[in-house]
Design an enzyme around this catalytic site. Structure first.
Site, PDB file in Angstrom:
ATOM      1  N   ARG A   1       0.821  -1.217   0.000  1.00  0.00           N
ATOM      2  CA  ARG A   1       0.000   0.000   0.000  1.00  0.00           C
ATOM      3  C   ARG A   1       0.850   1.261   0.000  1.00  0.00           C
ATOM      4  O   ARG A   1       0.443   2.274  -0.590  1.00  0.00           O
ATOM      5  CB  ARG A   1      -0.947  -0.024   1.196  1.00  0.00           C
ATOM      6  CG  ARG A   1      -2.054  -1.023   0.978  1.00  0.00           C
ATOM      7  CD  ARG A   1      -2.948  -1.126   2.168  1.00  0.00           C
ATOM      8  NE  ARG A   1      -4.120  -1.916   1.838  1.00  0.00           N
ATOM      9  CZ  ARG A   1      -4.888  -2.501   2.735  1.00  0.00           C
ATOM     10  NH1 ARG A   1      -4.602  -2.391   4.018  1.00  0.00           N
ATOM     11  NH2 ARG A   1      -5.938  -3.206   2.361  1.00  0.00           N
TER      12      ARG A   1
ATOM     13  N   LYS B   1     -18.547 -17.656   0.568  1.00  0.00           N
ATOM     14  CA  LYS B   1     -20.020 -17.649   0.633  1.00  0.00           C
ATOM     15  C   LYS B   1     -20.678 -16.945  -0.536  1.00  0.00           C
ATOM     16  O   LYS B   1     -20.187 -15.934  -1.025  1.00  0.00           O
ATOM     17  CB  LYS B   1     -20.458 -16.937   1.913  1.00  0.00           C
ATOM     18  CG  LYS B   1     -20.096 -17.696   3.164  1.00  0.00           C
ATOM     19  CD  LYS B   1     -20.474 -16.883   4.350  1.00  0.00           C
ATOM     20  CE  LYS B   1     -20.247 -17.655   5.638  1.00  0.00           C
ATOM     21  NZ  LYS B   1     -20.441 -16.798   6.793  1.00  0.00           N
TER      22      LYS B   1
ATOM     23  N   GLY C   1      -9.806  -8.668  -1.824  1.00  0.00           N
ATOM     24  CA  GLY C   1      -9.388  -9.548  -0.736  1.00  0.00           C
ATOM     25  C   GLY C   1      -8.498 -10.692  -1.142  1.00  0.00           C
ATOM     26  O   GLY C   1      -7.385 -10.489  -1.639  1.00  0.00           O
TER      27      GLY C   1
ATOM     28  N   GLY D   1     -13.498  -4.143  -0.436  1.00  0.00           N
ATOM     29  CA  GLY D   1     -14.903  -3.728  -0.474  1.00  0.00           C
ATOM     30  C   GLY D   1     -15.162  -2.668  -1.535  1.00  0.00           C
ATOM     31  O   GLY D   1     -16.197  -2.687  -2.205  1.00  0.00           O
TER      32      GLY D   1
END
Ligand code: AMP
Length: 415
Positions: A34, A217, A373, A396
């Protein structure tokens, strides 16, 4: 205004970056991706003859000072990366004097923005169910504006280069932009690249377009799956969600991860794919294990016939071929989420097959975007990050952008 058009000579720039880097227990940075990501923007400002005020969050201190999340821990690493000394302001809300003293070429790093609850703008210590919550929220929003105004007062120009938090309407990511005119606020280079990459996926689509959605999921990915259904030619659904689909189709999935309350949703996705003419690719076989561990015993079985005490942890060999075929001829590729528990070396084959096919398609001219992610950790593990077109830094934020949502951090600057 774009960052390339702007001459920072003699200007003070306040730059929101995402320096939320992982630290070990001694406060050493374990991955500086980052910091490196923001360097082109920071260096351009210094090279023009501007001075820099760098601001970021780190972790989730929830509005309180927490030394474990102090940005002072990364000051030296930032100085080294920039090749110049860095001054530190121990409280981001009272840094006016230090900011005013900056000369061209000098750098000031502000302490963690989230030590102040105003950054996130959420009232602290009050439950949402409390009748006084709405009033507290309103009050906090006013305080957030004041906080943003204070930050804005340090500088002549605002640059947002923090894609990782662009989906949040925080003081430093969005509200602050209200205090700069259109010619004095802009996206940084990293943000520009991220926005362009999403644009390639959403509007500048070369066909065929294959999206690969994995991870654990279906429930966390449903928004993006529904949005992609209108755009893609091939949709690969893999990873843990495989077993919710297998169960919904009448299969036995043993102890595999399965969302019992999402079976109807799975059937609905299958139906919609048919209606829209999307080639939905689901796993047909899997590598099942008798334990959730790298050293478990394994066997290859049909994804719909997993014995009671076993669980599917990776895509099987037939499935890997199906995935590779749907990827290889593609001209646009989006990959989010691994095809198995890739953290265990013995269950990487499915993700590896996808990664190899994405690399091959990219070599043949496809635009491939990997992000959100764990898929980034996955391509890094395989050492293939520089063989795809773009690896997003956003988790996100990337998913929300691809869902078609407007990111507050981008909207605040572009209108
Ligand atoms: P997500 O954060 O939803 O993208 O999920 C990523 C996680 O899904 C990774 O940590 C994987 O280990 C996990 N995962 C992938 N496939 C499976 C599986 N078959 N069973 C359990 N977890 C899985």
């Amino acid at each position: 205004m774009t960052i390339d058009q702007y001459n920072f000579n003699g200007k003070k720039a306040i730059v929101r970056v995402d320096f939320n880097v992982p630290l070990d227990e001694n406060g050493n940075i374990t991955d500086d991706t980052r910091i490196r990501g923001a360097l082109p923007t920071l260096k351009k400002i210094l090279a023009d003859g501007g001075s820099l005020i760098i601001m970021s969050h780190m972790g989730k201190p929830k509005g309180k000072v927490n030394p474990k999340m102090s940005l002072s821990q990364i000051k030296d690493a930032v100085a080294k990366a920039l090749g110049t000394e860095v001054e530190f302001a121990e409280d981001c809300a009272t840094a006016a004097d230090k900011a005013a003293a900056l000369k061209p070429g000098q750098v000031l790093l502000l302490e963690n923005l989230r030590f102040h609850p105003e950054e996130e703008g959420k009232p602290v210590g009050i439950d949402k169910a409390d009748p006084a919550y709405d009033a507290a929220k309103k009050e906090m929003k006013e305080k957030q504006k004041e906080f943003a105004k204070t930050l804005a007062s340090y500088a002549d120009v605002y640059v947002n280069d923090a894609f990782g938090t662009a989906h949040r309407r925080h003081a430093s990511t969005a509200v602050i932009a209200d205090y700069f005119d259109a010619d004095s606020k802009m996206l940084g280079y990293l943000m520009e690249k991220e926005v362009k990459a999403v644009d390639n996926i959403l509007s500048d689509i070369k066909r065929p377009f294959t999206a690969i959605m994995g991870g654990s999921k279906v429930s966390t990915k449903i928004g993006i799956i529904e949005n992609l259904m209108d755009k893609v030619d091939n949709l690969i659904l893999c990873g843990g969600m495989t077993y919710t689909f297998a169960k919904a189709l009448g299969g036995e999935v043993g102890k595999s991860i399965c969302e019992e309350d999402k079976l109807d949703l799975a059937l609905d996705i299958i139906k919609k794919a048919k209606e829209k003419g999307v080639n939905l690719v689901l796993g047909i076989d899997c590598v099942a294990a008798d334990d959730f561990s790298n050293d478990a015993n394994t066997m290859v079985v049909s994804s719909k016939e997993i014995p009671a005490e076993w669980e599917g942890l990776d895509a099987g060999p037939e499935t890997r071929k199906l995935f590779a075929n749907a990827i290889k001829g593609a001209k646009t590729i989006l990959w989010n989420g691994p095809a198995g528990v890739f953290e265990f070396d013995n269950f990487t084959a499915g993700s590896r097959a996808i990664a190899d096919a994405v690399v091959e398609a990219t070599e043949n001219g496809a635009f491939s975007l990997v992000g959100g992610g764990d898929s980034v950790a996955c391509v890094n593990k395989f050492g293939l990050a520089d063989k795809v077109s773009y690896v997003s830094t956003g988790g996100g934020a990337l998913l929300e952008a691809i869902e078609g949502k407007v990111l507050p951090g981008v909207a605040a600057i572009k209108g």
